[in-house]
Scaffold this motif. Sequence first.
Motif, PDB file in Angstrom:
ATOM      1  N   ARG A   1      58.273  78.447  17.763  1.00 26.83           N
ATOM      2  CA  ARG A   1      57.698  78.441  16.409  1.00 26.83           C
ATOM      3  C   ARG A   1      57.446  77.027  15.917  1.00 26.83           C
ATOM      4  O   ARG A   1      56.536  76.791  15.147  1.00 26.83           O
ATOM      5  N   ARG A   2      58.256  76.088  16.338  1.00 20.91           N
ATOM      6  CA  ARG A   2      58.127  74.709  15.879  1.00 20.91           C
ATOM      7  C   ARG A   2      57.084  73.918  16.668  1.00 20.91           C
ATOM      8  O   ARG A   2      56.708  72.846  16.259  1.00 20.91           O
ATOM      9  N   ARG A   3      56.659  74.434  17.795  1.00 21.93           N
ATOM     10  CA  ARG A   3      55.719  73.715  18.639  1.00 21.93           C
ATOM     11  C   ARG A   3      54.381  73.553  17.909  1.00 21.93           C
ATOM     12  O   ARG A   3      53.854  74.520  17.355  1.00 21.93           O
ATOM     13  N   PRO A   4      53.794  72.327  17.893  1.00 19.81           N
ATOM     14  CA  PRO A   4      52.517  72.127  17.202  1.00 19.81           C
ATOM     15  C   PRO A   4      51.400  72.888  17.912  1.00 19.81           C
ATOM     16  O   PRO A   4      51.431  73.087  19.117  1.00 19.81           O
ATOM     17  N   VAL A   5      50.445  73.301  17.119  1.00 17.41           N
ATOM     18  CA  VAL A   5      49.300  74.040  17.655  1.00 17.41           C
ATOM     19  C   VAL A   5      48.444  73.053  18.440  1.00 17.41           C
ATOM     20  O   VAL A   5      48.040  72.008  17.941  1.00 17.41           O
ATOM     21  N   SER A   6      48.117  73.379  19.665  1.00 17.32           N
ATOM     22  CA  SER A   6      47.323  72.480  20.500  1.00 17.32           C
ATOM     23  C   SER A   6      45.905  73.002  20.703  1.00 17.32           C
ATOM     24  O   SER A   6      45.252  72.650  21.666  1.00 17.32           O
ATOM     25  N   ASP A   7      45.450  73.848  19.811  1.00 14.36           N
ATOM     26  CA  ASP A   7      44.094  74.387  19.900  1.00 14.36           C
ATOM     27  C   ASP A   7      43.111  73.501  19.126  1.00 14.36           C
ATOM     28  O   ASP A   7      42.274  73.978  18.375  1.00 14.36           O
ATOM     29  N   ALA A   8      43.203  72.196  19.316  1.00 14.73           N
ATOM     30  CA  ALA A   8      42.343  71.252  18.589  1.00 14.73           C
ATOM     31  C   ALA A   8      40.916  71.319  19.145  1.00 14.73           C
ATOM     32  O   ALA A   8      40.704  71.336  20.351  1.00 14.73           O
ATOM     33  N   VAL A   9      39.951  71.342  18.229  1.00  9.35           N
ATOM     34  CA  VAL A   9      38.535  71.373  18.598  1.00  9.35           C
ATOM     35  C   VAL A   9      38.021  69.928  18.554  1.00  9.35           C
ATOM     36  O   VAL A   9      38.296  69.197  17.607  1.00  9.35           O
ATOM     37  N   PRO A  10      37.280  69.496  19.577  1.00  9.79           N
ATOM     38  CA  PRO A  10      36.777  68.129  19.560  1.00  9.79           C
ATOM     39  C   PRO A  10      35.813  67.895  18.385  1.00  9.79           C
ATOM     40  O   PRO A  10      35.148  68.807  17.910  1.00  9.79           O
ATOM     41  N   LEU A  11      35.767  66.635  17.926  1.00  7.74           N
ATOM     42  CA  LEU A  11      34.895  66.272  16.800  1.00  7.74           C
ATOM     43  C   LEU A  11      33.428  66.319  17.234  1.00  7.74           C
ATOM     44  O   LEU A  11      33.088  65.979  18.370  1.00  7.74           O
ATOM     45  N   THR A  12      32.595  66.708  16.312  1.00 12.45           N
ATOM     46  CA  THR A  12      31.150  66.691  16.578  1.00 12.45           C
ATOM     47  C   THR A  12      30.671  65.251  16.482  1.00 12.45           C
ATOM     48  O   THR A  12      31.390  64.356  16.019  1.00 12.45           O
ATOM     49  N   GLU A  13      29.435  65.030  16.906  1.00 17.92           N
ATOM     50  CA  GLU A  13      28.853  63.676  16.848  1.00 17.92           C
ATOM     51  C   GLU A  13      28.819  63.169  15.409  1.00 17.92           C
ATOM     52  O   GLU A  13      29.128  62.012  15.153  1.00 17.92           O
ATOM     53  N   ALA A  14      28.475  64.039  14.491  1.00 15.20           N
ATOM     54  CA  ALA A  14      28.388  63.636  13.079  1.00 15.20           C
ATOM     55  C   ALA A  14      29.763  63.261  12.551  1.00 15.20           C
ATOM     56  O   ALA A  14      29.921  62.268  11.828  1.00 15.20           O
ATOM     57  N   GLU A  15      30.789  64.024  12.923  1.00 13.97           N
ATOM     58  CA  GLU A  15      32.151  63.733  12.476  1.00 13.97           C
ATOM     59  C   GLU A  15      32.634  62.426  13.074  1.00 13.97           C
ATOM     60  O   GLU A  15      33.309  61.633  12.394  1.00 13.97           O
ATOM     61  N   GLN A  16      32.315  62.191  14.336  1.00  9.36           N
ATOM     62  CA  GLN A  16      32.718  60.938  14.980  1.00  9.36           C
ATOM     63  C   GLN A  16      32.042  59.738  14.300  1.00  9.36           C
ATOM     64  O   GLN A  16      32.663  58.705  14.098  1.00  9.36           O
ATOM     65  N   ALA A  17      30.773  59.889  13.925  1.00 10.71           N
ATOM     66  CA  ALA A  17      30.062  58.805  13.236  1.00 10.71           C
ATOM     67  C   ALA A  17      30.694  58.541  11.885  1.00 10.71           C
ATOM     68  O   ALA A  17      30.892  57.381  11.489  1.00 10.71           O
TER      69      ALA A  17
END
Length: 160
Positions: free
Chosen positions: A131-147
Amino acid sequence: MKHPAVLILAVLLAIPALVLPSGAVTPDEVLDDPVLEQRARDISAGLRCLVCQNQSIDDSDADLAKDLRVLVRQRLMEGDSDQEVVGYVVSRYGEFVLLKPRFSARTLVLWATPAVILLGGLLYLVVSARRRRPVSDAVPLTEAEQADLRKVLSSRDHDS
């Protein structure tokens, strides 16, 4: 030899130790039949002194232990089998009188309880850790978000 009486006395005092391997059994308790006596010793070795609790009745000097030793011998002389003698003593004093308790549902619960508690604790720890384990389902940033992120970081660097 100056004192033959001392030697005779020493021999007489040593005889009970040779005849009686157990410390608390007195000569007046010993049966004349060596086979019955050995059966009595075998039974007594498995019976707990209810006064001392961690000694067999053969090793205890308590009055109750002596009474039990005499009772075992009386039952054997009356023709009871070893199991009948033990059963009789257990019926009067309960399972606690046995130094090695019989396997039953009660003893199973007694011996299994620590294992069940340990397994329950381990299961709790595993569930808690998941239950304490962090969620590792991270979605990569889009090009616009990275900019946008680069813009924010570069503006911070210029402000400092």
